[in-house]
Design an enzyme around this catalytic site. Structure first.
Site, PDB file in Angstrom:
ATOM      1  N   HIS A  18       0.615  -1.760   0.141  1.00 37.55           N
ATOM      2  CA  HIS A  18       0.020  -0.014   0.240  1.00 37.55           C
ATOM      3  C   HIS A  18       0.846   0.869  -0.056  1.00 37.55           C
ATOM      4  O   HIS A  18       0.247   2.265  -0.900  1.00 37.55           O
ATOM      5  CB  HIS A  18      -0.849   0.056   1.438  1.00 37.55           C
ATOM      6  CG  HIS A  18      -1.894  -1.069   0.865  1.00 37.55           C
ATOM      7  ND1 HIS A  18      -3.205  -1.094   1.189  1.00 37.55           N
ATOM      8  CD2 HIS A  18      -1.715  -1.944   0.978  1.00 37.55           C
ATOM      9  CE1 HIS A  18      -3.684  -2.012   0.790  1.00 37.55           C
ATOM     10  NE2 HIS A  18      -2.928  -3.119   1.846  1.00 37.55           N
ATOM     11  N   ASP A 114      -6.549   5.815   2.013  1.00 37.29           N
ATOM     12  CA  ASP A 114      -6.443   4.464   1.065  1.00 37.29           C
ATOM     13  C   ASP A 114      -7.471   3.877   1.343  1.00 37.29           C
ATOM     14  O   ASP A 114      -8.504   4.345   2.280  1.00 37.29           O
ATOM     15  CB  ASP A 114      -5.136   3.150   2.223  1.00 37.29           C
ATOM     16  CG  ASP A 114      -5.164   2.160   1.520  1.00 37.29           C
ATOM     17  OD1 ASP A 114      -5.781   1.611   1.179  1.00 37.29           O
ATOM     18  OD2 ASP A 114      -3.972   1.436   2.086  1.00 37.29           O
TER      19      ASP A 114
END
Ligand code: UDP
Length: 474
Positions: A18, A114
């Site tokens: 990520h 995110d």
């Protein structure tokens, strides 16, 4: 007084898969003239600091907050779920306070968070700061996550006891012809539809429709069909990838001081470059590169099955064995003599490499991968066919797309024995089918390259994203 410039804050889940693409996007936005703050945990920040190029751009700054775990917690391998839990309990207030304090001298005018951190979107809403979501998985798996409520409603999740895992699922529009039960994200393998992880991810995904936009690290043409479905509910969806390639191109054209992305995973583990002379000494397309990403863990029996499969297949191999790859940290134990001998003769073992560089090396002929999205897009960019051993989450879907939709590899999902490993490696390395997979992946690599070329879809989407961030910042 002059108006404050657009100031975008990016917040990834603190895991490499990520952090890495979101950091690339942060650098791209900074190179394009936006003020950028990259917020992560103290632990990740320390690891990233090893990348020297990071702090030298004007208008780019790092911030960090604690993740709530003790300093000596490994936060990786099999223990990353503890990290996610701890974050959930800790971070809302800290993130809120930081966003408030960052209002002076330049307030944050837009956040890119995110998609698996829904609290961050809630904070943005509370403070009336626009939120755009970044999903670091691909559109194909995002769409399956999005369809979880439909799958539950249709009685397809949970799977019936004793069911045939090869049966097709019907409730993911566009994938009825090829998606089997076993290809759904691993979180769908639950006893109850009320399972907390299933519900959390399904609900975070559904909430995407509430935000100002959705970003994927992919090229438009690679996932056109899934993107059409996604845009029917999330109309503002940007495809800005592969970010690696965009970043390199921008860096070249701006002569930037930040330097190119030094590797696919800056500062994460120390890269072992001793494999590069070894690769240089091999013939073109003769080596199988093996890596299971940053989180996958293997049991010792699984490790040995892979090892035997590789030792017995007809090819040389370069294998990344992370220090925390083994489920139980009992070291590799005694390696059977025949494996040690075969490895000396035709293998090279390393703890971590610059994967982008390895995949781009002419000696690499195939990639035995866990099918994480970053690895998938990196292999496609490099034109390298894959043997997939998906471990969890979106990897189940990615590997099905690799084998059945794009036809650029084979999928050994749910099987791990030496015979299958050897057979599948040979299938991708030699023969007519291998040639076809190689042609397909080279074709996809060209297609993806066109997306990032001047005037390509990823460049257009990036321009649009920047215009939208500016407009949201007024
Ligand atoms: N990677 C790397 N060196 C290695 C192994 C992996 O740089 O030796 C990088 C790889 O290039 C990719 C990331 O680690 O960018 C792994 O991300 P992915 O989404 O494939 O898997 P995850 O680690 O999230 O499971």
């Amino acid at each position: 007084m002059a108006a404050a410039p657009p100031h975008v804050l990016l917040l990834p889940l603190p895991l490499l898969g990520h952090v890495s693409p979101m950091l690339k996007l942060a650098k791209v936005l900074s190179l394009r003239g936006l003020l950028v703050t990259f917020l992560t945990t103290e632990h990740v920040h320390r690891r990233l600091s090893a990348d020297e190029g990071l702090n030298c751009r004007p208008g780019f700054s790092f911030r960090s907050i604690p993740d709530g775990l003790p300093a000596d917690h490994p936060r990786s391998g099999g223990q990353f779920t503890e990290l996610v839990k701890s974050l959930g309990a800790q971070i809302y207030e800290k993130y809120r306070d930081l966003l408030v304090s960052l209002r002076e001298p330049w307030p944050v005018t837009c956040t890119i968070v995110d998609g698996l951190l829904p609290f961050a979107a809630e904070v943005g809403e509370e403070l009336e700061i626009p939120v755009i979501v970044f999903r670091t998985s691909g559109p194909c798996s995002f769409w399956t996550y999005f369809c979880i409520p439909r799958l539950i409603e249709a009685g397809e999740i949970p799977f019936p006891v004793g069911c045939d895992m090869d049966e097709l699922v019907r409730s993911v529009p566009g994938m009825e012809g090829f998606l089997r039960r076993r290809d759904l994200p691993s979180i769908c393998r639950v006893k109850e539809s009320s399972d907390p992880i299933l519900q959390a991810i399904a609900s975070a995904t559904q909430r995407t429709t509430h935000y100002r936009g959705l970003i994927f690290n992919t090229g438009e043409t690679l996932d056109a069909a899934e993107l059409a479905h996604i845009r029917s509910t999330c109309p503002v969806t940007y495809t800005v990838g592969p970010l690696d390639t965009i970043l390199c191109a921008l860096d070249r054209s701006t002569g930037s001081a930040a330097g190119p992305p030094s590797s696919s995973s800056p500062g994460w583990w120390r890269e072992d470059r001793t494999c590069m002379p070894w690769l240089d000494a091999q013939s073109p397309k003769s080596v199988v590169y093996v890596s299971f990403g940053s989180l996958t863990v293997l049991s010792r029996p699984q490790l040995l099955e892979f090892w035997h499969g590789l030792a017995n297949c007809g090819h040389r191999f370069l294998w990344v064995i992370r220090p925390d790859l083994l489920e139980e940290m009992d070291g590799a134990g005694d390696i059977p003599v025949e494996l040690a001998e075969a490895t000396k003769e035709k293998g090279c073992l390393v703890e971590w490499v610059d994967q982008r560089e390895v995949l781009g090396h002419p000696a690499v002929g195939a990639f035995l991968t866990h099918s994480g999205w970053n690895s998938t897009i990196e292999a496609i960019s490099a034109g390298v066919p894959m043997i997939c051993w998906p471990f969890f989450f979106d990897q189940m879907v990615n590997s099905r797309f690799i084998s059945e939709v794009w036809r650029i590899g084979v999928d050994m999902k749910d099987t791990c024995d030496r015979a299958t490993v050897g057979r599948m490696v040979n299938e991708v390395m030699e023969g007519e089918r291998a040639d076809e997979m190689r042609r397909n992946v080279v074709g996809l690599s060209e297609m993806v390259r066109e997306c990032v070329d001047e005037g390509g879809s990823s460049r257009i989407h990036l321009d649009q994203l920047i215009d939208d961030i500016r407009a949201l910042s007024l």
